[in-house]
Scaffold this motif. Structure first.
Motif, PDB file in Angstrom:
ATOM      1  N   LYS A   1       6.518  40.168  18.466  1.00 28.88           N
ATOM      2  CA  LYS A   1       5.476  40.888  19.226  1.00 28.88           C
ATOM      3  C   LYS A   1       4.732  39.914  20.142  1.00 28.88           C
ATOM      4  O   LYS A   1       3.510  39.973  20.291  1.00 28.88           O
ATOM      5  CB  LYS A   1       4.511  41.614  18.283  1.00 28.88           C
TER       6      LYS A   1
ATOM      7  N   THR B   1       4.193  38.749  23.835  1.00 29.99           N
ATOM      8  CA  THR B   1       4.356  39.291  25.178  1.00 29.99           C
ATOM      9  C   THR B   1       4.587  38.191  26.213  1.00 29.99           C
ATOM     10  O   THR B   1       4.301  37.012  25.971  1.00 29.99           O
ATOM     11  CB  THR B   1       3.116  40.101  25.592  1.00 29.99           C
ATOM     12  N   LEU B   2       5.073  38.596  27.378  1.00 31.42           N
ATOM     13  CA  LEU B   2       5.262  37.657  28.479  1.00 31.42           C
ATOM     14  C   LEU B   2       3.928  37.080  28.953  1.00 31.42           C
ATOM     15  O   LEU B   2       3.852  35.920  29.367  1.00 31.42           O
ATOM     16  CB  LEU B   2       5.982  38.340  29.640  1.00 31.42           C
TER      17      LEU B   2
ATOM     18  N   LEU C   1      11.945  30.771  21.788  1.00 34.73           N
ATOM     19  CA  LEU C   1      11.591  31.833  22.737  1.00 34.73           C
ATOM     20  C   LEU C   1      12.327  31.681  24.063  1.00 34.73           C
ATOM     21  O   LEU C   1      12.634  32.670  24.724  1.00 34.73           O
ATOM     22  CB  LEU C   1      10.075  31.836  22.985  1.00 34.73           C
ATOM     23  N   ILE C   2      12.599  30.436  24.453  1.00 31.92           N
ATOM     24  CA  ILE C   2      13.371  30.164  25.677  1.00 31.92           C
ATOM     25  C   ILE C   2      14.447  29.142  25.345  1.00 31.92           C
ATOM     26  O   ILE C   2      14.161  28.101  24.737  1.00 31.92           O
ATOM     27  CB  ILE C   2      12.473  29.637  26.819  1.00 31.92           C
TER      28      ILE C   2
ATOM     29  N   ASP D   1      14.559  37.679  24.773  1.00 25.69           N
ATOM     30  CA  ASP D   1      13.670  38.841  24.636  1.00 25.69           C
ATOM     31  C   ASP D   1      13.720  39.456  23.248  1.00 25.69           C
ATOM     32  O   ASP D   1      12.745  40.052  22.788  1.00 25.69           O
ATOM     33  CB  ASP D   1      14.009  39.892  25.701  1.00 25.69           C
ATOM     34  N   ASP D   2      14.863  39.341  22.543  1.00 22.83           N
ATOM     35  CA  ASP D   2      14.950  39.880  21.179  1.00 22.83           C
ATOM     36  C   ASP D   2      13.975  39.157  20.253  1.00 22.83           C
ATOM     37  O   ASP D   2      13.270  39.795  19.452  1.00 22.83           O
ATOM     38  CB  ASP D   2      16.378  39.740  20.630  1.00 22.83           C
ATOM     39  N   ASN D   3      13.936  37.838  20.356  1.00 17.29           N
ATOM     40  CA  ASN D   3      12.990  37.061  19.546  1.00 17.29           C
ATOM     41  C   ASN D   3      11.549  37.360  19.934  1.00 17.29           C
ATOM     42  O   ASN D   3      10.655  37.396  19.084  1.00 17.29           O
ATOM     43  CB  ASN D   3      13.264  35.559  19.703  1.00 17.29           C
ATOM     44  N   MET D   4      11.325  37.573  21.224  1.00 17.43           N
ATOM     45  CA  MET D   4       9.983  37.925  21.693  1.00 17.43           C
ATOM     46  C   MET D   4       9.527  39.241  21.077  1.00 17.43           C
ATOM     47  O   MET D   4       8.382  39.369  20.627  1.00 17.43           O
ATOM     48  CB  MET D   4       9.970  38.028  23.221  1.00 17.43           C
ATOM     49  N   ARG D   5      10.441  40.218  21.042  1.00 21.39           N
ATOM     50  CA  ARG D   5      10.083  41.533  20.482  1.00 21.39           C
ATOM     51  C   ARG D   5       9.829  41.447  18.974  1.00 21.39           C
ATOM     52  O   ARG D   5       8.912  42.079  18.456  1.00 21.39           O
ATOM     53  CB  ARG D   5      11.192  42.546  20.770  1.00 21.39           C
TER      54      ARG D   5
ATOM     55  N   LYS E   1      16.456  30.443  29.613  1.00 19.32           N
ATOM     56  CA  LYS E   1      16.546  31.902  29.529  1.00 19.32           C
ATOM     57  C   LYS E   1      15.642  32.417  28.404  1.00 19.32           C
ATOM     58  O   LYS E   1      15.678  31.907  27.286  1.00 19.32           O
ATOM     59  CB  LYS E   1      17.991  32.334  29.269  1.00 19.32           C
ATOM     60  N   ILE E   2      14.849  33.443  28.728  1.00 17.40           N
ATOM     61  CA  ILE E   2      13.933  34.026  27.753  1.00 17.40           C
ATOM     62  C   ILE E   2      14.724  34.861  26.749  1.00 17.40           C
ATOM     63  O   ILE E   2      15.515  35.730  27.132  1.00 17.40           O
ATOM     64  CB  ILE E   2      12.875  34.903  28.447  1.00 17.40           C
TER      65      ILE E   2
END
Length: 235
Positions: A112, A114-115, A97-98, A105-109, A102-103
């Motif tokens: 699903k 969230t921050l 995830l980081i 964001d593609d993996n976060m999405r 650096k976060i």
């Protein structure tokens, strides 16, 4: 009355069977629940609920379902040990995830995730500033593994070039006012030595709620009557 007794027996049987299956699967399955373990647990729960309350389905069929499901789960676990591809499909794989602070964001999405969830999980690891983080990996059991940046890592005794003292595993000596004879004999602890320390505190064995020899060799006592007049109780 007969109906109530049948429900009681079926409910108790369902619980005992689930406990037996959980013991058969082992501690690792309970502590590290993956996709496969989650699906198995939900299905077993549904079958156990029917075993407890659904009189229309014969008990033998429900028990057979639990046995088949358990054997299938064990088979999948064995398969995941033998095959990397199968393991990824059955249990999933860790996701970064980081990376380098650096976060991703593609993996976060994709997950699903969230921050808010990320920050909450970091706070549970005593990290309140995300800028201190170098790597974060979401493991297959849903927990976060975090690596801090070098400048924020805790200092160890090795870093300070301090000699490490030898520590032992804590030994429980008294529980609920009763001496744990097995623990005392297996660890070469004198019963007279323990009693002398209790007498020094003006207490008897019956007054001791819990006693343990800590990792540094010191004794810790907790008594039934601690002398706390108004204990804090947070609801």
């Amino acid at each position: 009355m007969h109906l109530y007794m049948e429900i009681i027996l079926r409910t108790v049987s369902a619980l005992l069977i689930l406990l037996l299956i959980a013991k058969f699967h082992g501690k690792q399955t309970v502590s590290n629940m993956t996709f496969h373990d989650f699906a198995t647990a939900i299905t077993m729960g549904a079958i156990a609920a029917n075993l407890a309350f659904n009189e229309k389905v014969p008990v033998k069929y429900l028990i057979l379902c639990l046995v088949i499901l358990s054997l299938t789960s064990v088979g999948l676990s064995w398969l995941s040990l033998k095959s990397t591809i199968a393991r990824k499909w059955i249990s999933g794989s860790p996701t970064v995830l980081i990376e380098h602070g650096k976060i991703l964001d593609d993996n976060m999405r994709k997950l699903k995730f969230t921050l808010d969830s990320l920050n909450q999980s970091l706070r549970q690891k005593d990290i309140f500033d995300i800028s201190q983080v170098d790597y974060v990996v979401l493991e297959t059991n849903g927990r976060l593994s975090v690596k801090k940046k070098e400048e924020y890592l805790n200092v160890t005794r090795k870093d300070l070039k301090l000699r490490s003292s030898k520590s032992i595993f804590p030994v429980e000596l008294i529980m609920d006012g009763k001496i744990l004879e097995k623990n005392i004999s297996e660890n070469g602890i004198s019963k007279d030595w323990l009693l002398s320390h209790i007498r020094k505190k003006g207490k008897k064995i019956e007054d001791v709620f819990y006693a343990v020899k800590s990792s540094n060799g010191k004794l810790y006592f907790d008594f039934y009557h601690d002398g706390i007049a108004a204990p804090v109780d947070k609801e």
